[in-house]
Write a protein that holds these residues in place. Structure first.
Motif, short mmCIF file in Angstrom:
data_model
loop_
_atom_site.label_atom_id
_atom_site.label_comp_id
_atom_site.label_asym_id
_atom_site.label_seq_id
_atom_site.Cartn_x
_atom_site.Cartn_y
_atom_site.Cartn_z
N LEU A 233 0.84 -0.96 0.04
CA LEU A 233 -0.07 0.05 0.02
C LEU A 233 0.98 1.31 -0.01
CD1 LEU A 233 -2.35 -1.16 2.65
CD2 LEU A 233 -2.80 -1.35 0.26
N SER B 291 -2.92 3.95 -3.52
CA SER B 291 -2.62 2.45 -3.74
C SER B 291 -3.32 1.87 -4.72
CB SER B 291 -3.39 1.89 -2.36
OG SER B 291 -2.66 2.35 -1.09
N ARG C 130 -6.33 -0.35 -0.20
CA ARG C 130 -6.51 -0.64 -1.80
C ARG C 130 -7.73 -0.05 -2.16
NH1 ARG C 130 -6.97 -6.88 -3.52
NH2 ARG C 130 -5.08 -6.97 -2.32
#
Length: 231
Positions: free
Chosen positions: A3, A53, A48
């Motif tokens: 990330l 990310s 995410r």
């Protein structure tokens, strides 16, 4: 998945911050520096589908796996808000922070028996400044600006992946490390009986009166005061 992260400070102790749905590390614009002033090296992630990310498949377990892949284990304190609280609780046994703080975590399906389906957040993808301000009357203008930017960067598929048949109560049976649950007094996820049940399960529970779901933006001073003894 690795990330994107943002860091504040360079202290010997480490704190990690995990944001809620539609947001990213920028939601912590005041919290990160405040913890850095207390001697922490602070790591904020973008989950995410959020911020900078990567995108991909979405599920609570995947959000948690990403935290394990990205963050150091054994940090002094880990703090997660909303969806970030859910992801952190699923990762806590592997990350093993010394303490965990869950700020109005998205564990339940909503207070008073009224189910809140995350699919409703998809409509926020086209939110105007007036709409963000209407829902968050106590926010500073900087937070409204950031919200518009983070929503624009957000993949609304993250909300759909949590909705419909995937709706379930994910309240932990017990804390795996010493854990505080910080409840929004004007939030929609917890009632007084549900707070009592968390206490029965071994969580410390503190309510911030008058604050909405995003406590750290509604009342920053009360948010920080509510962390006394935990950060």
């Amino acid at each position: 998945m690795q990330l994107h992260t943002q860091e504040w400070g360079a202290g010997d102790r480490v704190a990690v911050l995990v944001h809620g749905i539609m947001s990213d590390h920028r939601t912590w614009r005041r919290v990160g520096p405040a913890l850095a002033e207390r001697g922490y090296r602070v790591i904020g992630v973008d989950l995410r589908g959020h911020g900078r990310s990567p995108r991909g498949d979405y599920a609570p377990e995947l959000f948690a796996d990403d935290l394990v892949d990205t963050l150091p284990s054994g940090v002094e304190v880990a703090l997660g808000h909303s969806l970030g609280g859910l992801a952190l609780s699923l990762a806590a046994e592997r990350l093993r922070p010394r303490r965990a703080v869950y700020s109005d975590p998205a564990w339940s399906l909503g207070a008073s028996g009224q189910v809140v389906d995350p699919a409703v957040f998809v409509s926020f993808k086209s939110a105007s400044r007036a709409m963000v301000r209407q829902f968050n009357p106590r926010w500073e203008e900087a937070d409204v600006d950031i919200e518009l930017e983070t929503v624009a960067a957000w993949d609304s598929g993250t909300a759909l992946a949590l909705s419909g048949t995937r709706l379930e109560d994910r309240t932990p049976a017990r804390p795996v490390v010493p854990s505080l649950v910080q409840i929004a007094g004007e939030g929609f996820l917890f009632t007084e009986p549900s707070a009592d049940r968390l206490t029965d399960r071994g969580f410390a529970v503190r309510t911030v009166p008058g604050a909405g779901h995003t406590i750290h933006r509604d009342d920053f001073d009360a948010f920080m005061a509510g962390l006394a003894g935990w950060v």
